[in-house]
Structures are given as C-alpha cells and as structure tokens.
Write a protein that holds these residues in place. Structure first.
Motif, short mmCIF file in Angstrom:
data_model
loop_
_atom_site.label_atom_id
_atom_site.label_comp_id
_atom_site.label_asym_id
_atom_site.label_seq_id
_atom_site.Cartn_x
_atom_site.Cartn_y
_atom_site.Cartn_z
N TRP A 100 -22.24 -25.01 34.00
CA TRP A 100 -20.86 -25.21 34.46
C TRP A 100 -19.94 -24.57 33.43
CZ3 TRP A 100 -24.63 -27.97 36.55
CH2 TRP A 100 -24.47 -28.45 37.85
N VAL A 101 -19.17 -23.58 33.86
CA VAL A 101 -18.40 -22.75 32.94
C VAL A 101 -17.22 -23.53 32.36
CG1 VAL A 101 -17.13 -20.58 32.68
CG2 VAL A 101 -19.06 -20.72 34.27
N VAL A 102 -17.04 -23.39 31.05
CA VAL A 102 -15.93 -24.05 30.35
C VAL A 102 -14.61 -23.39 30.75
CG1 VAL A 102 -14.89 -24.42 28.07
CG2 VAL A 102 -17.34 -24.83 28.42
N TYR A 103 -13.60 -24.23 30.98
CA TYR A 103 -12.29 -23.78 31.46
C TYR A 103 -11.62 -22.84 30.46
CZ TYR A 103 -7.53 -24.09 33.29
OH TYR A 103 -6.28 -23.80 33.81
N ASP A 104 -11.01 -21.78 31.00
CA ASP A 104 -10.29 -20.82 30.18
C ASP A 104 -9.03 -20.41 30.94
OD1 ASP A 104 -9.58 -17.93 29.32
OD2 ASP A 104 -10.96 -18.60 27.74
N GLU A 105 -7.88 -20.54 30.32
CA GLU A 105 -6.61 -20.27 31.00
C GLU A 105 -6.32 -18.80 31.19
OE1 GLU A 105 -3.58 -22.21 28.80
OE2 GLU A 105 -4.09 -24.22 29.53
N SER A 106 -7.05 -17.93 30.52
CA SER A 106 -6.72 -16.50 30.55
C SER A 106 -7.01 -15.86 31.90
CB SER A 106 -7.50 -15.77 29.47
OG SER A 106 -8.90 -15.77 29.77
N GLY A 107 -7.90 -16.44 32.68
CA GLY A 107 -8.31 -15.83 33.95
C GLY A 107 -9.47 -14.87 33.79
#
Length: 672
Positions: free
Chosen positions: A183-190
């Motif tokens: 499950w991929v860790v959230y990243d705000e950069s897109g």
C-alpha cells in the motif's frame, strides 16, 4: 489529442494517447476545479488527468492507518468507481488479451506507469504490517524489490517480528514482495499517483477478478469480455445491494467449493504426471481426476450464470431463510386480526356486519386490532385471519408467512394498498400449507428480488393487484400457486417464474408490461419433475420479450436437429419480424461473447393464437427429457423406467389465453 500532463507511454491500447480515467477521491478544491475544466474540454467524458508528472499536487485522497504504530498516511485507492476500474482494465491493462497473456499484459502496463524506485509502502500480510522502501520493480514477476524503511515501523499480532526477524524474512524472499501486498505511502506531490492506482488495479484484479483456473480456459474468446467485465459488474452490484443476499451467499460458497476442488484436482494431476508407471493406483487417480474435473466444470458453469447480469435472475437460486411455522395456539383458538390506521365507528359497524359477526364466522372468535399489516401477520398462528381495512400502508420489512392463514383486504384492491419501502431482498415469502391472499394491492420499491415467493406449500392469490419492481411471482420447486383474477405488471424480469417440480394454476389474470410474461424453468437436475401448469383465460400482453418463455437444457436431439438444418443449406435467413429470430438477436447483442457462444436459442415463428402451439412444444420438451431420463437409468443398470415420471405433458390445461403485443411473440424456447 492526448492530455499534455500524461506521458505517451501510458496511452490506452489501440486508442492513441487518450488520458487515463480519473480517480473517485476528490483532491484540493483548486485541483478539482482544474480537473473539471479539463473534463469539459475533452470529448471523452470519462477522461481527466490524474497523476500528472508535470503538474504539482495529487488528486487522490489519503487514509490514516489503524493501529498503535505511527505509520505514515496511505493513498486512498480502494473506493474507485465501477467505470474507473472498467476503463483501466479495458483500455490500459488487459485490452483484448487472452487468459494466458494476462500476466504479460499487466507487466507491460506496470512498466509504463509504475515508478521503478524511490517510494515507500506498507507491506501487509495476515500477521504483520511493516514499512518498506521500494528500490526496484520486477515487472514480469509483478513484484517489488524492497528494503526495510527507516525508521523501522512494524505492527504484528505478537512481538516476535523484530528488526532482525524482518531482515531475515526479506532475505528468504530475496527481498521480492508481491505488488498486491503493498500500500503506497501518501505523497502530496502527485508523483506517485499512477503508481498507487496501478498497484490498486493489480491488487483488486487478483483478489476479486482472477481465478486460479482462468489460465487453463480456452483462449478463443476475449478474456476481458468473457470474464473480467461480468465479474466486475457482479462485484459492484453486490456492493450496491442489487443482488439478493441469498444469491451472494450461494456465489461465495460456489467459489470456495470450486477453488477447493481445483486444488485437489491439481494435486491429483501432478501425482499422475510425476509417475511413470502404469499401475492400478495411477488408473484410480485418473478416474478421480476426471470426476473432480466434471464437478469443477459444473461449479464453474453455475458461477458464470450468477456473474452474468442477464442470466442471474433467470437461473436464480433456491435457498431461503427457512422461517418456522408457529402452528396452533396452545389454547387451540383462532384470532381475527383487524388492521386499520384509524378505526371509525362506521367502519367498525360495517366490519361487524360483513366479517366479524358470529353468523359470518361460524363461531365465536377473538379479535385483535393493529395499525400495521406486518405486525398483524407476525402475530398470526395457524388458522388466523388478517383483515386489512381501506388505507395506504407503508411497511419496511418482509412478510414471512409460514402458517396457513388468510390475508384479505376489506374493499377493492385499489383501496387497500400495501407499499414496500426500504432495501430488502423479499416482499412476501410464503411457505405455509394453505395460504390465502385476496383483494390487496401490493406495491414494491427499491427491491432486489421478486414481489412474492412461494417456497413450499400452497398459496392462493385472488383478486389482487401486484405492482412489481424486479421479478414478479416465483413458484419454487415443490410449491404450488393458484392465481385468479389478478393483475401483475412492471417486473424487470419475468412476471411469473415457474420452477421445475412446482404446480402453477393461472386463471383469468392479466400479466403485462414485464420483461417476459411467464418464464418456465425446466433446466435443473434430472431428478426434478417437470412443472404442472394450468393456464385458462389469461391475457398476457405488452411484455418486452415473449409472452411465455421455456428455459431448458440443450439435448442431443437439439444438436442433431441444428446440424441437420445447417447441412441442408436451404434454410432461409430469419426475418427481423420473426419472434424467435428477434429473441436470438436481442440476446446475442446483449450477452458477453463467451455466454453467447455457450447458449443456443431455438428459433420460433410468431404464433397468432399461442395456446395449441405452446402446449405442443412443451409436450415435446417433456418427451425429450423423458427419453434422456430413461437413457440415464439404463446406463445405471435400471432397465424399467416409470413412463409417468417424466413423460407427462407440462401443461395440464392451456385454453382461452390471449397473447397480444408482446415484443418478441407469444412463445420462445431458451436452450441452455
């Protein structure tokens, strides 16, 4: 023109450089507004730009993990809409691949959209969760090469998974983890949006769509159309409560049985292939393998029927809640239950005169008053009567009638209305020995199953109006229905469904504006008797399909007849106006390719009168089934078969019926 924010390598197969479908989770307001603007500018209404590498910001939501360990937030990707998954599998991942090519096509898709390194994920199993960092991706194996994240974060059911234990476990696995366990860790950069969505598509596919036996299926058909689309639709139909709970349970049980049998089959097959001797034990294993194979094929066929939205309600299921009858009261007394929202003096006087006086009832009876029909029925014991006074009653629940009771309206049907509100599988379930329902109007809303189910015993329906939602009345195996002078309409399936081994008498009814008028199921296991049907003076009109449809298995004689017709070469092509041809064409246009090739529809011509021709056709069907049954008995060493067992004509009587303005004609046969 392609979305400028999407790399050309992610273009759909065969469609140039169209953008990927949007995710269902909304991002920041300014980003959402930008996406809506792009959406309006594109010709394809399902397109937008997500995960663009050239534009900052993510369009995906975030999920805060549960537990005591402070894991980082994750991308929220498991609530995608149906069309998003559908378009991703159809246009970007699977396209027109064969089952044997699924892994290859998936790897090719991942190679285009997945970031090869530099992102973190939570590795989840049944016993632990641990933070890892991806350093490489093995696309062909659908695995990621990982190392433990820093700081070391791990949560498990016990304390045995220390840093050293996890390092040792990764070494045993050669640091390769299946992508669907990440499950991929959230990243705000897109930057990692497409990575998170791609892994979600892979995870969902192997958890909900892929079957272990798919790769061994024939590759003659498009795998997406044959398997992915119907299974995906079923998954979302279940999520959105459009499938009866009993049918969902049946499907899950069938799937578990099939998986278990397939594992046994693989074990047997491997034991045979690893043995070089032609021993008796190997011969026994081959026989066992063949038996397992036949069982698996039978279960797979049932799964396909439930997965197909057009056939799901045609073939249905037979289980029900099994509610128990109360029997007689301990005192042996019987009660009249009077239902009225308000009881006026004039209404009470009329009831006493018409229904409640000892001369009318024949004996002194106890009277109970209710303002809810459902509460009155739930209070009934064997032999009770429920009288419903004029009014509009809205119920949020299911009528389960297991005792022999009378349920009657006082007045005209349009004056005594019972309306079902709220989601639920059933409206009225009957299993009593002798249930009588009369002078009511039943209105069904927001349903996933029929308006009336007769599971066991006999139910008499007289002078009623039934406004249906899904299917209408279902007469299950061993049950009996007598329906007189009633009006049924609005069913999205069949107005009346008749199962093998049941008895159905229809006299003076109107059945109209349904998908099909009457659907007769004669397809179940051979030991079921044919249904016994009486149809007298019914008017079956304005149904979308046929007035009467017979569903039965394809028999060898059908195949021979079809082959003979093809060999003659002089059969004229069917005309658009002919009933059976229209039925075949309509079904084949709607059915997925795999199902269309597995089903054969019998061509019929338009029948002006209907009664005589229908009786002849169903009588011939009974004779064919009788021959098949005798042959099976003969193969089992039973030389004498009961001629009366299967050879009786399906119709006890069919006279005076009118078939008008049905979309595909009076009668059609559906060969399965």
């Amino acid at each position: 023109m392609a979305d400028p924010g999407l790399p050309p390598s992610a273009a759909p197969r065969g469609e140039g450089e169209a953008p990927l479908p949007a995710a269902s989770s909304a991002g920041p307001p300014e980003r959402a507004e930008e996406a809506r603007t792009d959406l309006l500018q594109e010709d394809d209404d399902s397109s937008s730009d997500y995960g663009s590498r050239d534009k900052p910001g993510t369009t995906l939501g975030r999920t805060v993990p549960d537990g005591n360990v402070l894991f980082p937030d994750l991308f929220h990707t498991d609530h995608l809409l149906f069309y998003e998954r559908f378009k991703a599998y159809q246009d970007y991942i699977l396209a027109d691949c064969k089952a044997s090519e699924v892994k290859e096509f998936t790897a090719e898709y991942l190679e285009k959209v997945l970031e090869p390194a530099g992102w973190q994920a939570v590795w989840r199993t049944n016993v632990f969760e641990v933070l890892v960092e991806v350093v490489d991706v093995e696309y062909s194996a659908l695995k990621a090469v990982v190392q433990l994240g820093e700081p070391f974060l791990c949560e498990s059911r016990d304390s045995t998974f220390t840093l050293e234990c996890m390092q040792e476990l990764l070494l045993l696995k050669e640091r390769q983890i299946p992508l669907q366990e990440l499950w991929v860790v959230y990243d705000e950069s897109g930057e990692f949006d497409q990575t998170a969505l791609a892994i979600e598509h892979v995870r969902f596919f192997y958890q909900c769509i892929w079957r272990t036996w798919d790769e061994e299926e024939e590759d003659d058909f498009d795998y997406f159309v044959r398997c992915v689309e119907p299974r995906l639709r079923l998954h979302y139909d279940i999520l959105e409560h459009r499938v009866p709970s009993g049918l969902v349970t049946d499907y899950q049980n069938l799937l578990s049985q099939c998986e278990e049998l397939y594992r046994k089959f693989l074990d047997v097959r491997n034991s045979i292939s690893s043995s070089d001797s032609d021993s008796e034990a190997e011969n026994v294993s081959m026989v066992e393998g063949l038996k397992l194979y036949e069982k698996i094929e039978h279960l797979k066929q049932k799964l396909k029927l439930i997965e197909n939205p057009l056939l799901r309600y045609v073939f249905g299921y037979q289980k029900y809640s099994g509610f128990q009858a109360k029997g007689l009261r301990q005192t042996g007394s019987k009660v009249i239950h009077v239902v009225s929202s308000t009881m006026m003096a004039s209404l009470l006087q009329a009831l006493i005169r018409d229904k409640l006086c000892p001369e009318t009832c024949g004996e002194e009876l106890e009277i109970q008053f209710h303002n809810d029909p459902l509460a009155a029925v739930n209070s009934c014991y064997e032999g009770d009567t429920v009288i419903i006074c004029p009014g509009h009653y809205v119920v949020d629940g299911m009528f389960c009638i297991a005792d022999s009771i009378k349920l009657e309206g006082y007045g005209l049907p349009d004056d005594v209305v019972i309306e079902k509100r709220g989601k639920g599988d059933n409206f009225i379930d009957c299993s009593g020995t002798d249930i009588r329902i009369s002078t009511l109007k039943l209105v069904q809303h927001d349903a996933v199953e029929g308006i009336l189910n007769v599971h066991h015993g006999k139910t008499t329906l007289e002078n009623c109006v039934l406004q249906c939602e899904t299917t209408g009345i279902t007469v299950r195996t061993s049950a009996e229905l007598l329906m007189k002078n009633s009006d049924l309409y609005g069913a999205k399936g069949a107005g009346v469904e008749i199962y093998p081994g049941s008895t159905c008498t229809l006299v003076g009814n109107g059945i109209h504006h349904c998908k099909e008028g009457i659907l007769i199921k004669n397809f179940l296991d051979e030991h079921y008797d044919i249904p016994k049907i009486t149809m007298v003076s019914n008017v079956i009109h304005n149904n979308e399909g046929y007035g009467v449809v017979l569903v039965r298995p394809t028999m060898p004689s059908d195949v021979k007849d079809a082959s003979a017709k093809r060999s003659e070469g002089n059969t004229p092509p069917p005309q658009p106006g002919e009933g059976g041809a229209a039925y075949e064409e309509g079904f084949r246009q709607k059915l997925p390719g795999c199902i269309a090739d597995e089903l054969e529809l019998c061509e019929q011509t338009e029948i002006p009168e209907g009664n005589y021709e229908i009786a002849n056709e169903l009588g011939a069907t009974s004779a064919k089934k009788s021959q098949m049954h005798k042959k099976r008995l003969s193969e089992l060493g039973i030389t004498e078969a009961d001629d009366n067992l299967m050879s009786q004509e399906m119709f006890v009587s069919i006279v005076g019926n009118q078939f008008k303005w049905n979309g595909k004609g009076s009668f059609g046969t559906f060969l399965f």
